[in-house]
Enzyme design. Structure first.
Site, PDB file in Angstrom:
ATOM      1  N   ASP A 135     -64.129  28.082   3.336  1.00  0.00           N
ATOM      2  CA  ASP A 135     -64.712  28.939   4.364  1.00  0.00           C
ATOM      3  C   ASP A 135     -63.761  30.094   4.669  1.00  0.00           C
ATOM      4  O   ASP A 135     -62.550  30.009   4.425  1.00  0.00           O
ATOM      5  CB  ASP A 135     -64.941  28.140   5.652  1.00  0.00           C
TER       6      ASP A 135
HETATM    7  N1  URA Z   1     -64.984  21.774   4.311  1.00  0.00           N
HETATM    8  C1  URA Z   1     -65.213  22.730   5.235  1.00  0.00           C
HETATM    9  O1  URA Z   1     -65.833  22.463   6.260  1.00  0.00           O
HETATM   10  N2  URA Z   1     -64.752  23.964   4.994  1.00  0.00           N
HETATM   11  C2  URA Z   1     -64.048  24.286   3.899  1.00  0.00           C
HETATM   12  O2  URA Z   1     -63.629  25.435   3.753  1.00  0.00           O
HETATM   13  C3  URA Z   1     -63.816  23.288   2.949  1.00  0.00           C
HETATM   14  C4  URA Z   1     -64.299  22.039   3.172  1.00  0.00           C
END
Ligand code: URA
Length: 236
Positions: free
Chosen positions: A103
């Protein structure tokens, strides 16, 4: 392929540095000095030498980045800076892509490569490649949460996750944990905590298969993956 691309791909330097070397007459193709960066060469049949040393053609690149928050895991974006924007030209022209997504606000280990086969195999749901995350979580994470994660939890869209291994590092109003999962659903870690009534405040990926984040890398920095690391990744 163009001669300057071959030379830059082999790690000699940026296209600009390569141009200088060519100009100086340091490069031969099949024994003939070539100064033209645009000259076409064939990896299978042509012999490229720099100062009389053979220059091996390199097709693939494997980079480990400590992704900072605020950049997105994509090759291009109209609005935001991407992880590829953080690469030097010398690495950019291999056209690497991030293997999977973190993310925008997640930090930590991100592999970038132009090796589609490896990328596909690491991301394939069939292979269950483990990924370990460190998280700071709002709320008191308990052994009941760990037990729930071991069974798999039901996310907001009804999907029941595969088992995750939760290690509680500290628990309180805010808790610190490590979580290992073998899937890569959208926002998976955040949604797993949501499923047990908690909120992820900070998330960082520590490992992917056998590849561990090099803690020497500052946020936004990256380096090439070593041969040993690549072997571990392939075994993942
Ligand atoms: N899980 C998440 O919620 N975000 C990420 O970036 C990776 C795994």
């Amino acid at each position: 392929m163009r001669l300057d691309k071959w030379l830059a791909n082999s790690g000699i330097g940026s296209r600009k540095e390569v141009k200088k070397l060519l100009k100086s007459g340091a490069v031969t193709v099949n024994g003939k000095v070539i100064k033209d960066a645009k000259q076409h060469v064939h990896p299978q049949t042509d012999e490229v030498m720099l100062f009389d040393e053979p220059v091996e053609y390199r097709e693939f690149i494997y980079l480990m980045m400590n992704k900072p928050a605020g950049v997105i895991s994509a090759t291009e974006d109209k609005r935001d800076e991407t992880v590829v924007d953080l690469l030097d030209d010398m690495h950019k022209h291999f056209d690497p892509h991030p293997v999977g997504r973190l993310d925008k606000d997640t930090e930590g280990l991100l592999l970038l490569t132009n090796d589609g086969q490896l990328s596909h195999s690491l991301l394939s749901p069939k292979h269950h490649v483990p990924k370990t995350y460190f998280a700071r979580v709002r709320g008191h994470v308990t052994e009941e949460d760990a037990a729930a994660f071991r069974e798999g939890v039901t996310l907001d869209d009804g999907y029941h996750t595969k088992p995750g291994e939760l290690i509680i590092l500290s628990a309180g109003e805010e808790s610190e944990i490590e979580l290992t999962i073998t899937e890569g659903k959208f926002h998976q870690v955040k949604r797993m905590f949501q499923a047990v009534g908690k909120e992820v405040l900070y998330l960082k990926r520590l490992s992917m298969g056998g590849l561990l984040l090099d803690e020497e890398l500052e946020l936004g920095e990256y380096r090439e993956v070593t041969e040993e690391e690549l072997a571990l990744l392939r075994e993942s």
